[in-house]
Design an enzyme around this catalytic site. Sequence first.
Site, short mmCIF file in Angstrom:
data_model
loop_
_atom_site.label_atom_id
_atom_site.label_comp_id
_atom_site.label_asym_id
_atom_site.label_seq_id
_atom_site.Cartn_x
_atom_site.Cartn_y
_atom_site.Cartn_z
N ASP A 193 53.31 36.05 33.97
CA ASP A 193 52.62 37.27 33.57
C ASP A 193 50.96 36.98 33.66
OD1 ASP A 193 53.58 39.92 31.74
OD2 ASP A 193 51.42 39.68 31.99
N HIS A 195 49.10 38.01 31.36
CA HIS A 195 48.59 38.12 30.08
C HIS A 195 49.10 36.65 29.18
CE1 HIS A 195 48.86 42.17 31.50
NE2 HIS A 195 47.65 42.40 30.59
N SER A 297 44.03 44.98 28.48
CA SER A 297 45.29 45.31 27.84
C SER A 297 45.67 43.89 27.11
CB SER A 297 46.24 45.31 29.35
OG SER A 297 45.99 44.22 30.08
#
Length: 391
Positions: A193, A195, A297
């Site tokens: 990911d 993130h 995000s």
Amino acid sequence: MTQSISRPLQYAYIAAFGGLLLGLAGWSLKSVPGFSAAADTPLLNGKLAHAFEAHYDKEFPIKRLGTNLWAALDYTLFHEGRPGVVIGKDGWLFTDEEFKPAPSGQQLEDNWALVRGVQRELNRRGVKLVLAVIPAKARLYPEHIGREQPAALHDSLYQDFLARARAAGIDSPDLLGSLRQAKDNGAVFLRTDTHWSPLGAETVAQRLGAEIRETHLLDVPAQNFVTRVGEERTHKGDLLSFLPLDPLFDELLPRPEQLQQRTTEAAPALPGGQQSGAGDDLFGDSQQPRLALVGTSYSANPRWNFEGALKQALSADLINYAKEGKGPLEPMLELLQDEGFRKDPPQLLVWEFPERYLPMASDLSQFDADWVAQLKASGGRDERLAASRND
């Protein structure tokens, strides 16, 4: 950079894929006799053609399998995915935004001027700014980088920008050291990911909390928060979308990773009805939290629980203005134009800003071009003034 393969292997690659396509095309023709349409379907207005197209899309193997086959060959022979992902070692994936060279050095300067312009505008409104530059995943995990290396631009990007921000009087805690130390306790970024993990988010929140407390940037009565840890669940990283290998070749994908959801809530009230750790008036004369968060995000997605971790680290409630899919600049500029923010600004604003966005262009077309230019100009003016004072 990606290594080239020999010409005979390239020809074999093309021939193998072409043969597969021809075989699948022949196989798909078997589905044609099975097509039927309603008896009253007109022939000349296109409905019959659309009905056949829908049937063929459903039955045509290339439609369903061609993407898988191409991705599998690219992944196994070239160690590549679709544009957007860089394949690392040990099942690690990276966004190519952390590897690309900047189109021009001017974009970094433009972004810096906007950051300075935002700082100037917040100062005018009496809002203290804390800039949280999140180090790139590739910077934190160089041991998992594969053949492709980040462009030279990224070598000192984080430290240079941090030094520049501090020289301009922007509170910018160094988060790199804290995240490196936290790697001993688990992954601070997710393997597949773009993130961070909940641990990475918590680590940054605690570092920011310590910095803000030490510098007395926030002056509100304390409010206690508690974080609950949920069950681990399989998480499909967003970078896997650049490896369209499933369902045929899902065994080639990096192994699944687990994500442990965390949720943070205000501590329960004491028997007398007062919240644990709270004063008589939590936010002074206003019920509006004096702390705000804006960013990407990393802050907006509840999976990482950065908002909750920051509340707990600062013992203060906050308003989260972060948005997904817009980068760090667009939500900030939207916030500056928000009527509620204008009328009742917070005491402190934390701006979460991933490193990879520092040299990237942002779509700011929704904003008045003259207003954006004025922000940049004010930031550039401060920069020139600071430079003249040092001469």
